[in-house]
Design an enzyme around this catalytic site. Structure first.
Site, PDB file in Angstrom:
ATOM      1  N   SER A 268       1.507   5.133   9.109  1.00 20.25           N
ATOM      2  CA  SER A 268       1.100   5.124  10.522  1.00 20.25           C
ATOM      3  C   SER A 268       2.286   4.958  11.466  1.00 20.25           C
ATOM      4  O   SER A 268       2.132   5.128  12.674  1.00 20.25           O
ATOM      5  CB  SER A 268       0.027   4.075  10.790  1.00 20.25           C
ATOM      6  OG  SER A 268       0.574   2.790  10.868  1.00 20.25           O
TER       7      SER A 268
ATOM      8  N   THR B 175      -0.845   2.155   3.952  1.00 22.95           N
ATOM      9  CA  THR B 175      -0.650   1.467   2.676  1.00 22.95           C
ATOM     10  C   THR B 175      -1.862   1.635   1.770  1.00 22.95           C
ATOM     11  O   THR B 175      -1.725   1.798   0.551  1.00 22.95           O
ATOM     12  CB  THR B 175      -0.415  -0.037   2.923  1.00 22.95           C
ATOM     13  OG1 THR B 175       0.785  -0.177   3.666  1.00 22.95           O
ATOM     14  CG2 THR B 175      -0.294  -0.809   1.636  1.00 22.95           C
TER      15      THR B 175
ATOM     16  N   THR C 230      -1.605   0.030   8.870  1.00 21.55           N
ATOM     17  CA  THR C 230      -1.766  -1.133   9.757  1.00 21.55           C
ATOM     18  C   THR C 230      -0.724  -1.166  10.872  1.00 21.55           C
ATOM     19  O   THR C 230      -0.954  -1.803  11.894  1.00 21.55           O
ATOM     20  CB  THR C 230      -1.672  -2.449   8.961  1.00 21.55           C
ATOM     21  OG1 THR C 230      -0.379  -2.541   8.360  1.00 21.55           O
ATOM     22  CG2 THR C 230      -2.754  -2.545   7.909  1.00 21.55           C
ATOM     23  N   ASP C 231       0.410  -0.488  10.668  1.00 21.35           N
ATOM     24  CA  ASP C 231       1.512  -0.686  11.620  1.00 21.35           C
ATOM     25  C   ASP C 231       1.149  -0.256  13.039  1.00 21.35           C
ATOM     26  O   ASP C 231       1.512  -0.922  14.003  1.00 21.35           O
ATOM     27  CB  ASP C 231       2.764   0.075  11.152  1.00 21.35           C
ATOM     28  CG  ASP C 231       3.395  -0.589   9.939  1.00 21.35           C
ATOM     29  OD1 ASP C 231       3.048  -1.741   9.636  1.00 21.35           O
ATOM     30  OD2 ASP C 231       4.236   0.056   9.277  1.00 21.35           O
TER      31      ASP C 231
HETATM   32  N1  ASP Z   1       3.642   1.286   6.907  1.00 24.19           N
HETATM   33  C1  ASP Z   1       2.219   1.210   6.628  1.00 24.19           C
HETATM   34  C2  ASP Z   1       1.481   2.038   7.648  1.00 24.19           C
HETATM   35  O1  ASP Z   1       1.310   1.612   8.746  1.00 24.19           O
HETATM   36  C3  ASP Z   1       1.765  -0.201   6.651  1.00 24.19           C
HETATM   37  C4  ASP Z   1       0.321  -0.419   6.303  1.00 24.19           C
HETATM   38  O2  ASP Z   1      -0.515   0.453   6.240  1.00 24.19           O
HETATM   39  O3  ASP Z   1      -0.014  -1.583   6.098  1.00 24.19           O
HETATM   40  O4  ASP Z   1       1.095   3.137   7.357  1.00 24.19           O
END
Ligand code: ASP
Length: 328
Positions: free
Chosen positions: A54, A12, A85-86
């Site tokens: 991710s 993100t 974050t995922d």
């Molecule tokens: N879908 C995103 C990822 O993991 C979520 C994030 O980065 O917060 O790349």
């Protein structure tokens, strides 16, 4: 001044809106342009080996990150990795096993909102990460997020939208960062051994989440296909009677497989000795326990074990000819 290698991998933090939703597009130089005060703390060289949500990160991507760190290790004082974050907790655990005894800090960060928005956690998280990576007493692998510094093997994503997305599971945060100041809760002893890199992981690992009434139909395929099976059980850990006989028979047939009992409960871990549903199967099968490790760390460690040891290292001789104690 410290020299930090910035490894931007997507998430993100690097995303922009498209008609199909957020997707990573921002280059590392543009990300750094949002935190101009970082130049007070360090010089930065930036690279972007891949730019992924991710959700799409695999052990091959972990290997690519480790190779970059290894190749550049003695040219930099620390490393900051921007990541989605995922699956960040998996990557943090994996890097903890793949890069051991690193006196140079390896900091993983990301955000819940893209860095190009006016209201975002991305700029604080990224700046905090460079501050932490540039500090003299920092070392090892950790996540820096929402002002918390969390050991790489202890992190879990616990909120899907809020800024305080990560918790440190059953271990204190190593430090907090407020208004650019680091307050350390745990002082780290310098590593005695030199840094060691492990570039290989074996992802032949299956995570079997139990649900009430689970049926045994797929078990033989899973035992056939995978070298390690992590059972994400209920509570302190046990095998329900609905799959017990099939599970036991497959453990008996496949004594060389790495079988680990973990738990769906976030805190306080497993203890298979407490209940008959766990105690009996533990005595009768070659099964390890995760204890207070997170499932993310158990998965990463299982991949590391499979790639870097032989089954003799975790094999415990068992007499599989015994019968269930309550059925004689
Ligand atoms: N879908 C995103 C990822 O993991 C979520 C994030 O980065 O917060 O790349």
């Amino acid at each position: 001044m410290k020299h930090i290698l910035f490894i931007a991998t997507g998430g993100t933090i690097a995303s922009k809106k498209t008609e199909n939703g957020l997707t990573p597009q921002i280059k590392p130089e543009e990300m750094l342009s949002y935190i101009p005060s970082v130049s007070d703390y360090c010089e930065i060289t930036a690279i972007q080996p891949f730019n992924l949500d991710s959700t799409n990160v695999t052990p091959e991507n972990w290997k690519a990150i480790v190779q970059i760190i290894k190749q550049n290790y003695f040219d930099f004082d620390g490393f900051v990795i921007a990541h989605g974050t995922d699956t960040m907790a998996y990557t943090a655990a994996a890097l903890s096993y793949m890069v051991q005894n690193s006196s140079r800090p390896i900091v993983i960060t990301g955000s819940q909102k893209p860095i190009n928005l006016d209201v975002t956690d991305a700029r604080t998280n990224l700046l905090d990460s460079f501050i932490y990576a540039s500090a003299n007493d920092s070392q090892g692998v950790q996540i820096v997020f929402d002002g918390k510094v969390i050991a790489g093997t202890r992190a879990k994503k616990v909120r899907s939208k809020s800024y305080n997305a990560f918790s440190s599971i059953d271990f204190p945060s190593l430090a907090v960062i407020q208004d650019r100041r680091i307050m350390r809760y745990i002082s780290m002893l310098p590593y005695k051994d030199p840094v060691r890199f492990y570039e290989n992981m074996n992802d032949n690992v299956f995570l079997l989440k139990l649900l009430p009434g689970i049926k045994p139909d797929l078990l033989s395929f899973i035992f056939d296909r995978y070298d390690a099976i992590i059972v994400e059980s209920f509570g302190v850990g046990g095998i329900p009677v609905s799959i017990r006989d099939a599970f036991f028979a497959l453990c008996k047939e496949n004594p060389e497989k790495l079988i680990i009992m973990a738990t769906q409960v976030a805190h306080e871990g497993s203890d298979m000795t407490v209940y008959e549903v766990g105690n009996t199967i533990k005595k009768m099968c070659n099964i390890l326990e995760s204890y207070d490790m997170t499932p993310e760390a158990v998965c990463a460690k299982a991949m590391w074990i499979l790639a870097n040891s032989t089954s003799a290292d975790f094999y415990r001789p068992i007499n599989y000819d015994t019968i269930w104690p309550n059925e004689n």
